[in-house]
Design a protein around this motif. Structure first.
Motif, short mmCIF file in Angstrom:
data_model
loop_
_atom_site.label_atom_id
_atom_site.label_comp_id
_atom_site.label_asym_id
_atom_site.label_seq_id
_atom_site.Cartn_x
_atom_site.Cartn_y
_atom_site.Cartn_z
N PHE A 85 0.86 -1.19 0.00
CA PHE A 85 0.00 0.00 0.00
C PHE A 85 0.89 1.23 0.00
O PHE A 85 1.70 1.43 0.87
CB PHE A 85 -0.90 -0.01 1.25
CG PHE A 85 -1.78 1.21 1.32
CD1 PHE A 85 -1.45 2.25 2.18
CD2 PHE A 85 -2.90 1.32 0.54
CE1 PHE A 85 -2.25 3.38 2.24
CE2 PHE A 85 -3.69 2.44 0.61
CZ PHE A 85 -3.37 3.47 1.46
N MET A 86 0.72 2.03 -1.00
CA MET A 86 1.51 3.25 -1.11
C MET A 86 0.56 4.44 -1.09
O MET A 86 -0.39 4.49 -1.86
CB MET A 86 2.34 3.26 -2.39
CG MET A 86 3.31 2.11 -2.47
SD MET A 86 4.25 2.19 -3.95
CE MET A 86 5.72 2.93 -3.36
N GLU A 87 0.81 5.34 -0.21
CA GLU A 87 -0.03 6.54 -0.13
C GLU A 87 0.25 7.42 -1.33
O GLU A 87 1.40 7.63 -1.70
CB GLU A 87 0.29 7.31 1.15
CG GLU A 87 -0.11 6.59 2.41
CD GLU A 87 0.19 7.41 3.63
OE1 GLU A 87 0.27 8.65 3.52
OE2 GLU A 87 0.34 6.80 4.71
N PRO A 88 -0.82 7.94 -1.95
CA PRO A 88 -0.62 8.78 -3.13
C PRO A 88 0.18 10.04 -2.82
O PRO A 88 0.93 10.52 -3.66
CB PRO A 88 -2.02 9.15 -3.57
CG PRO A 88 -2.96 8.35 -2.76
CD PRO A 88 -2.20 7.71 -1.65
N ASP A 89 0.05 10.56 -1.60
CA ASP A 89 0.78 11.78 -1.25
C ASP A 89 2.29 11.56 -1.28
O ASP A 89 3.05 12.46 -1.59
CB ASP A 89 0.38 12.27 0.14
CG ASP A 89 -1.02 12.88 0.13
OD1 ASP A 89 -1.52 13.17 -0.99
OD2 ASP A 89 -1.60 13.05 1.21
N ASN A 90 2.70 10.35 -0.96
CA ASN A 90 4.13 10.08 -0.94
C ASN A 90 4.71 9.95 -2.35
O ASN A 90 5.90 10.09 -2.54
CB ASN A 90 4.42 8.80 -0.16
CG ASN A 90 4.15 8.97 1.32
OD1 ASN A 90 4.09 10.09 1.81
ND2 ASN A 90 3.97 7.87 2.02
N LEU A 91 3.84 9.65 -3.30
CA LEU A 91 4.31 9.46 -4.67
C LEU A 91 4.42 10.77 -5.45
O LEU A 91 5.12 10.85 -6.43
CB LEU A 91 3.37 8.52 -5.43
CG LEU A 91 3.27 7.10 -4.89
CD1 LEU A 91 2.22 6.34 -5.66
CD2 LEU A 91 4.62 6.40 -4.99
N LEU A 92 3.66 11.78 -5.00
CA LEU A 92 3.59 13.02 -5.75
C LEU A 92 4.52 14.08 -5.19
O LEU A 92 4.65 14.22 -3.97
CB LEU A 92 2.16 13.57 -5.75
CG LEU A 92 1.09 12.66 -6.35
CD1 LEU A 92 -0.28 13.27 -6.14
CD2 LEU A 92 1.34 12.41 -7.83
N THR A 93 5.09 14.84 -6.07
CA THR A 93 5.90 15.97 -5.65
C THR A 93 4.97 17.13 -5.31
O THR A 93 3.80 17.13 -5.74
CB THR A 93 6.87 16.40 -6.77
OG1 THR A 93 6.09 16.90 -7.86
CG2 THR A 93 7.76 15.26 -7.23
N PRO A 94 5.46 18.08 -4.57
CA PRO A 94 4.60 19.24 -4.25
C PRO A 94 4.05 19.92 -5.51
O PRO A 94 2.90 20.37 -5.53
CB PRO A 94 5.52 20.17 -3.48
CG PRO A 94 6.53 19.27 -2.87
CD PRO A 94 6.73 18.14 -3.86
#
Length: 126
Positions: free
Chosen positions: A7-16
């Motif tokens: 499970f990977m949180e989408p926030d961790n995958l995206l840059t600011p």
């Protein structure tokens, strides 16, 4: 071995920067919704005024805003006229009262009351 799901949180995958790109349309839609809601409220508040100027016509947002601005300008001018009129009446009363006080003071300095003084005082007291 059993397959495992990570499970990977989408926030961790995206840059600011990517987060802002995704958020921007949502924020823009909320802003447009607020604008449209406010314009609709103006239309409802001033419905009678709009019907008087443009009966049976569908008003565009720009029309609603223009007519609202014109209506508020008219109301502001009317209020200024009313306050000026009230101010003028107040100034007149204040001046008249001051003049009356001066006249009474002047007449009271003369101990002998003539018929003219008596009539004048009687007239002022009306």
């Amino acid at each position: 071995m059993a397959p495992s799901t990570v499970f990977m949180e989408p926030d961790n995958l995206l840059t600011p920067k990517e987060k802002n790109k995704l958020r921007k349309p949502v924020v823009e839609k909320m802003r447009r919704d607020r604008i449209n809601s406010s314009i609709e409220q103006l239309k409802l508040l001033l419905e009678k005024e709009f019907q008087r100027h443009q009966p049976n016509s569908k008003l565009e947002k720009a029309d609603i805003l223009e007519m609202t601005v014109n209506y508020l300008k008219q109301q502001s001018q009317l209020q200024m006229k009313r306050s000026f009129h009230k101010s003028s009446q107040f100034d007149f009363r204040e001046g008249y009262s001051r003049c009356l006080q001066e006249a009474f003071h002047f007449l009271s300095l003369h101990k002998v009351r003539t018929e003219t003084q008596t009539k004048l005082l009687s007239h002022f007291q009306k």
